[in-house]
Design an enzyme around this catalytic site. Structure first.
Site, PDB file in Angstrom:
ATOM      1  N   GLU A 210       0.814  -1.214   0.000  1.00 43.55           N
ATOM      2  CA  GLU A 210       0.000   0.000   0.000  1.00 43.55           C
ATOM      3  C   GLU A 210       0.848   1.266   0.000  1.00 43.55           C
ATOM      4  OE1 GLU A 210      -3.198   0.152  -0.342  1.00 43.55           O
ATOM      5  OE2 GLU A 210      -3.710  -1.969  -0.120  1.00 43.55           O
TER       6      GLU A 210
ATOM      7  N   GLU B  83      -1.932   9.142  -0.106  1.00 44.62           N
ATOM      8  CA  GLU B  83      -2.118   8.989  -1.539  1.00 44.62           C
ATOM      9  C   GLU B  83      -1.677  10.253  -2.274  1.00 44.62           C
ATOM     10  OE1 GLU B  83      -5.848   7.701  -4.495  1.00 44.62           O
ATOM     11  OE2 GLU B  83      -6.135   7.919  -2.318  1.00 44.62           O
TER      12      GLU B  83
END
Length: 274
Positions: free
Chosen positions: A98, A120
């Site tokens: 991730e 992100e």
């Protein structure tokens, strides 16, 4: 990810564990997983997390990981030594995918670059599900991926915050600004079942017993099912998916460092999603 409105008993213990430290028996029962993963071993997993090239440089510390794990007394504490190490390896492998900053020809290989990012980059939206009235979005806030598990969407920030003691809807940024809370959100997601999904923890320690419907969907226990729980809607049911293979690559490396096998059912290519 689906929402969850209950607070697991492990989180209640998180706020009371220090009061038991004077009791030798209780202290041993809730002892740190540092006897299974030392700081040196942790750093050997994440060889480049503090490189200048990584935006999360110096954010994901060993101490924060160990302190967060103390809030979840069952994490890395169920089964024999190999089972406990395998669960820790699986968790660290998933969060490495991730947050990876690796590439095919990266120094030390692509699986040495976990925990490189803490949020992100250029999210395509604010990840607000306006139809979810239980966990309503706060104006101006973005619920994009943050932390080791890249928790996202208002219906995950809300219950995570309630369970862990922060306001996930009004202050989602704290997951990318506080290393301890960041690791706690990842472990909360790992430990918490959300119907119809089992918890990743139960899958990795042998507590998951598939129903007839789950067997028909080929949702059998193993690392592949953990991937299905985390991001199956985008990655599972696809032969030779590069993202799934990346998750597996991290797991195989980490299991090797722990000197344990990975167990069966590594991928989810033949699994139906939840």
């Amino acid at each position: 990810m689906e929402s969850s409105s209950f607070i697991p008993i492990s989180l209640i213990l998180c706020f009371t564990v220090l009061s038991f430290r004077s009791d030798g028996v209780e202290a041993r029962r809730l002892s740190s997983i540092s006897n299974l993963i030392s700081e040196n071993l942790f750093n050997s997993f994440f060889l480049h997390k503090d490189d200048n090239a990584c935006p999360a440089r110096n954010f994901y510390t060993y101490d924060s990981f160990i302190q967060a794990a103390r809030c979840f007394p069952k994490f890395g504490k169920r089964g024999d030594s190999a089972t406990r190490k395998r669960e820790i390896a699986a968790f660290l492998a998933q969060i490495s995918h991730e947050t990876t900053g690796g590439w095919a020809t990266a120094p030390d290989g692509p699986y040495a670059w976990g925990l490189c990012y803490k949020e992100e980059i250029k999210p395509p939206s604010n990840y607000c599900d306006a139809n979810n009235t239980e966990w309503p979005c706060f104006p101006g806030k973005s619920y994009h991926g943050r932390g080791p598990i890249q928790i996202s969407w208002n219906y995950n920030y809300g219950p995570a915050g309630r369970a862990l003691g922060f306001d996930g809807l009004r202050n989602p940024e704290i997951v990318a600004n506080n290393s301890l809370i960041a690791f706690k959100t990842a472990l909360w997601f790992w430990m918490t079942p959300r119907t119809p999904k089992p918890s990743c923890h139960n899958v990795m320690v042998g507590k998951y017993i598939p129903t007839a419907a789950e067997l028909a969907a080929n949702q059998t226990a193993g690392y592949g099912l953990v991937t299905n729980i985390i991001n199956g809607g985008l990655e599972c049911g696809i032969p030779n998916d590069a993202r799934v293979n990346d998750r597996i690559g991290f797991f195989q490396r980490y299991a090797g460092l722990f000197n344990v096998d990975t167990g069966p059912n590594l991928d989810c290519a033949n699994q139906k999603t939840f």
